[in-house]
Design an enzyme around this catalytic site. Structure first.
Site, PDB file in Angstrom:
ATOM      1  N   TYR A  69     -40.456  34.127 -12.941  1.00  0.00           N
ATOM      2  CA  TYR A  69     -38.992  34.285 -12.882  1.00  0.00           C
ATOM      3  C   TYR A  69     -38.285  33.661 -14.101  1.00  0.00           C
ATOM      4  O   TYR A  69     -37.120  33.311 -13.998  1.00  0.00           O
ATOM      5  CB  TYR A  69     -38.458  33.677 -11.586  1.00  0.00           C
ATOM      6  CG  TYR A  69     -38.577  34.593 -10.384  1.00  0.00           C
ATOM      7  CD1 TYR A  69     -38.060  35.890 -10.401  1.00  0.00           C
ATOM      8  CD2 TYR A  69     -39.176  34.155  -9.202  1.00  0.00           C
ATOM      9  CE1 TYR A  69     -38.156  36.737  -9.301  1.00  0.00           C
ATOM     10  CE2 TYR A  69     -39.278  35.012  -8.087  1.00  0.00           C
ATOM     11  CZ  TYR A  69     -38.757  36.295  -8.153  1.00  0.00           C
ATOM     12  OH  TYR A  69     -38.839  37.123  -7.057  1.00  0.00           O
ATOM     13  N   PHE A  77     -29.924  29.382  -8.293  1.00  0.00           N
ATOM     14  CA  PHE A  77     -30.918  29.508  -7.220  1.00  0.00           C
ATOM     15  C   PHE A  77     -32.358  29.452  -7.733  1.00  0.00           C
ATOM     16  O   PHE A  77     -33.308  29.594  -6.966  1.00  0.00           O
ATOM     17  CB  PHE A  77     -30.695  30.809  -6.432  1.00  0.00           C
ATOM     18  CG  PHE A  77     -30.662  32.060  -7.280  1.00  0.00           C
ATOM     19  CD1 PHE A  77     -31.843  32.686  -7.668  1.00  0.00           C
ATOM     20  CD2 PHE A  77     -29.447  32.599  -7.701  1.00  0.00           C
ATOM     21  CE1 PHE A  77     -31.833  33.830  -8.458  1.00  0.00           C
ATOM     22  CE2 PHE A  77     -29.422  33.750  -8.490  1.00  0.00           C
ATOM     23  CZ  PHE A  77     -30.612  34.366  -8.880  1.00  0.00           C
ATOM     24  N   ARG A 105     -38.198  50.792  -7.532  1.00  0.00           N
ATOM     25  CA  ARG A 105     -36.974  50.008  -7.287  1.00  0.00           C
ATOM     26  C   ARG A 105     -36.081  50.696  -6.256  1.00  0.00           C
ATOM     27  O   ARG A 105     -35.396  50.042  -5.485  1.00  0.00           O
ATOM     28  CB  ARG A 105     -36.199  49.814  -8.596  1.00  0.00           C
ATOM     29  CG  ARG A 105     -36.945  49.024  -9.655  1.00  0.00           C
ATOM     30  CD  ARG A 105     -36.798  47.540  -9.507  1.00  0.00           C
ATOM     31  NE  ARG A 105     -35.432  47.085  -9.675  1.00  0.00           N
ATOM     32  CZ  ARG A 105     -35.064  45.800  -9.657  1.00  0.00           C
ATOM     33  NH1 ARG A 105     -35.963  44.857  -9.453  1.00  0.00           N
ATOM     34  NH2 ARG A 105     -33.804  45.450  -9.805  1.00  0.00           N
ATOM     35  N   THR A 111     -30.969  44.272  -4.569  1.00  0.00           N
ATOM     36  CA  THR A 111     -31.419  42.875  -4.460  1.00  0.00           C
ATOM     37  C   THR A 111     -30.920  42.212  -3.175  1.00  0.00           C
ATOM     38  O   THR A 111     -31.674  41.541  -2.480  1.00  0.00           O
ATOM     39  CB  THR A 111     -30.915  42.081  -5.692  1.00  0.00           C
ATOM     40  OG1 THR A 111     -31.404  42.731  -6.869  1.00  0.00           O
ATOM     41  CG2 THR A 111     -31.407  40.649  -5.663  1.00  0.00           C
ATOM     42  N   ARG A 122     -35.806  46.851   1.649  1.00  0.00           N
ATOM     43  CA  ARG A 122     -34.934  45.707   1.953  1.00  0.00           C
ATOM     44  C   ARG A 122     -33.845  46.086   2.957  1.00  0.00           C
ATOM     45  O   ARG A 122     -33.456  45.295   3.809  1.00  0.00           O
ATOM     46  CB  ARG A 122     -34.314  45.167   0.661  1.00  0.00           C
ATOM     47  CG  ARG A 122     -35.310  44.385  -0.209  1.00  0.00           C
ATOM     48  CD  ARG A 122     -34.725  44.123  -1.582  1.00  0.00           C
ATOM     49  NE  ARG A 122     -35.569  43.276  -2.417  1.00  0.00           N
ATOM     50  CZ  ARG A 122     -35.416  43.171  -3.733  1.00  0.00           C
ATOM     51  NH1 ARG A 122     -34.464  43.855  -4.357  1.00  0.00           N
ATOM     52  NH2 ARG A 122     -36.208  42.373  -4.426  1.00  0.00           N
ATOM     53  N   ASN A 132     -35.675  38.393   0.658  1.00  0.00           N
ATOM     54  CA  ASN A 132     -35.631  39.867   0.566  1.00  0.00           C
ATOM     55  C   ASN A 132     -37.005  40.532   0.427  1.00  0.00           C
ATOM     56  O   ASN A 132     -37.122  41.665   0.000  1.00  0.00           O
ATOM     57  CB  ASN A 132     -34.652  40.303  -0.523  1.00  0.00           C
ATOM     58  CG  ASN A 132     -35.062  39.847  -1.900  1.00  0.00           C
ATOM     59  OD1 ASN A 132     -36.118  39.246  -2.064  1.00  0.00           O
ATOM     60  ND2 ASN A 132     -34.245  40.135  -2.902  1.00  0.00           N
ATOM     61  N   GLU A 146     -45.309  41.477 -16.329  1.00  0.00           N
ATOM     62  CA  GLU A 146     -45.667  40.949 -15.015  1.00  0.00           C
ATOM     63  C   GLU A 146     -47.098  41.338 -14.623  1.00  0.00           C
ATOM     64  O   GLU A 146     -47.825  40.527 -14.049  1.00  0.00           O
ATOM     65  CB  GLU A 146     -44.660  41.426 -13.968  1.00  0.00           C
ATOM     66  CG  GLU A 146     -43.297  40.788 -14.187  1.00  0.00           C
ATOM     67  CD  GLU A 146     -42.168  41.378 -13.347  1.00  0.00           C
ATOM     68  OE1 GLU A 146     -41.041  40.845 -13.452  1.00  0.00           O
ATOM     69  OE2 GLU A 146     -42.379  42.357 -12.611  1.00  0.00           O
TER      70      GLU A 146
HETATM   71  P1  ADP Z   1     -34.552  41.710  -7.999  1.00  0.00           P
HETATM   72  O1  ADP Z   1     -35.601  40.970  -7.219  1.00  0.00           O
HETATM   73  O2  ADP Z   1     -33.886  42.772  -7.141  1.00  0.00           O
HETATM   74  O3  ADP Z   1     -35.059  42.249  -9.314  1.00  0.00           O
HETATM   75  P2  ADP Z   1     -33.178  39.568  -9.459  1.00  0.00           P
HETATM   76  O4  ADP Z   1     -34.180  39.703 -10.555  1.00  0.00           O
HETATM   77  O5  ADP Z   1     -31.742  39.546  -9.815  1.00  0.00           O
HETATM   78  O6  ADP Z   1     -33.365  40.694  -8.330  1.00  0.00           O
HETATM   79  O7  ADP Z   1     -33.466  38.238  -8.653  1.00  0.00           O
HETATM   80  C1  ADP Z   1     -34.777  37.857  -8.357  1.00  0.00           C
HETATM   81  C2  ADP Z   1     -34.831  37.281  -6.971  1.00  0.00           C
HETATM   82  O8  ADP Z   1     -34.026  36.109  -6.913  1.00  0.00           O
HETATM   83  C3  ADP Z   1     -34.245  38.176  -5.877  1.00  0.00           C
HETATM   84  O9  ADP Z   1     -35.139  39.157  -5.416  1.00  0.00           O
HETATM   85  C4  ADP Z   1     -33.906  37.164  -4.812  1.00  0.00           C
HETATM   86  O10 ADP Z   1     -35.069  36.822  -4.068  1.00  0.00           O
HETATM   87  C5  ADP Z   1     -33.477  35.961  -5.621  1.00  0.00           C
HETATM   88  N1  ADP Z   1     -32.012  35.914  -5.745  1.00  0.00           N
HETATM   89  C6  ADP Z   1     -31.221  36.720  -6.482  1.00  0.00           C
HETATM   90  N2  ADP Z   1     -29.926  36.396  -6.346  1.00  0.00           N
HETATM   91  C7  ADP Z   1     -29.898  35.346  -5.477  1.00  0.00           C
HETATM   92  C8  ADP Z   1     -28.866  34.557  -4.910  1.00  0.00           C
HETATM   93  N3  ADP Z   1     -27.594  34.773  -5.215  1.00  0.00           N
HETATM   94  N4  ADP Z   1     -29.219  33.578  -4.063  1.00  0.00           N
HETATM   95  C9  ADP Z   1     -30.504  33.337  -3.750  1.00  0.00           C
HETATM   96  N5  ADP Z   1     -31.529  34.055  -4.244  1.00  0.00           N
HETATM   97  C10 ADP Z   1     -31.243  35.034  -5.091  1.00  0.00           C
END
Ligand code: ADP
Length: 169
Positions: A69, A77, A105, A111, A122, A132, A146
């Site tokens: 990440y 977060f 996706r 998300t 989701r 999620n 990745e």
């Molecule tokens: P995605 O997983 O849909 O690609 P992102 O890359 O933006 O989304 O975020 C990665 C992960 O971080 C999300 O799947 C979610 O688990 C977590 N996340 C994103 N936004 C938030 C938030 N506002 N609060 C808590 N966790 C979050």
């Protein structure tokens, strides 16, 4: 003109097809694994017509979660997210097929599960953004990055399936 045996044409066609296929990294996060959603989630990718080319169950370290990440390290977060991803088994997978990065996706949904459409993973199976249940690469560069973070090249299995000619025509 030189005529090639039919089998050679078929092989060339298959290789041309295989060259179009892209791969994406999909992971069922600890909440999805604990909730017994592995089969449900795999089934959606499988039924669509995508091909599983790598799979393993791993408990990532916190360091590893931070690497995965890294793009989000400035977000509030981030540390909670990395603690969560490393809190239990994650099912790491690579799926292959035409358009699998973008369409994967779509299968996953937005998300925030409050905003995911019904019918998406989701949307159907999760309630809050912090839980999620699934991750999917968001583009070709992240997919490559990745896949190579989670898998070594010898864990990626190239094979053709008999269903392909019925899926792609
Ligand atoms: P995605 O997983 O849909 O690609 P992102 O890359 O933006 O989304 O975020 C990665 C992960 O971080 C999300 O799947 C979610 O688990 C977590 N996340 C994103 N936004 C938030 C938030 N506002 N609060 C808590 N966790 C979050």
């Amino acid at each position: 003109a030189l005529t090639l045996p039919a089998a050679v044409y078929m092989l060339q066609e298959k290789e041309a097809h295989a060259a179009e296929f892209e791969r994406t990294f999909i992971a069922i996060k600890p909440d999805g694994v604990q909730r017994g959603l592995i089969a449900e989630i795999i089934s959606r990718f499988e039924r669509k017509g995508y091909k599983l080319v790598a799979i393993k169950l791993v408990i990532p370290t916190n360091d590893f979660a931070q690497k995965h990440y890294h793009d989000l390290k400035e977000r509030p977060f981030f540390s909670g997210l990395c603690d969560f991803l490393s809190s239990g088994p994650v099912l790491a997978m690579v799926w292959e097929g035409e358009g699998v990065i973008k369409y994967g996706r779509k299968l996953i949904g937005a998300t925030d599960p409050q905003k995911s459409e019904p019918g998406t993973i989701r949307g159907d199976l999760a309630v809050v953004v912090g839980r999620n249940i699934i991750h999917g690469s968001d583009g070709p560069e992240t997919a490559e990055e990745e896949i190579s973070l989670w898998f070594s090249p010898n864990e990626l299995i190239s094979y053709s399936s008999n269903a392909e000619k019925w899926i792609y025509g």
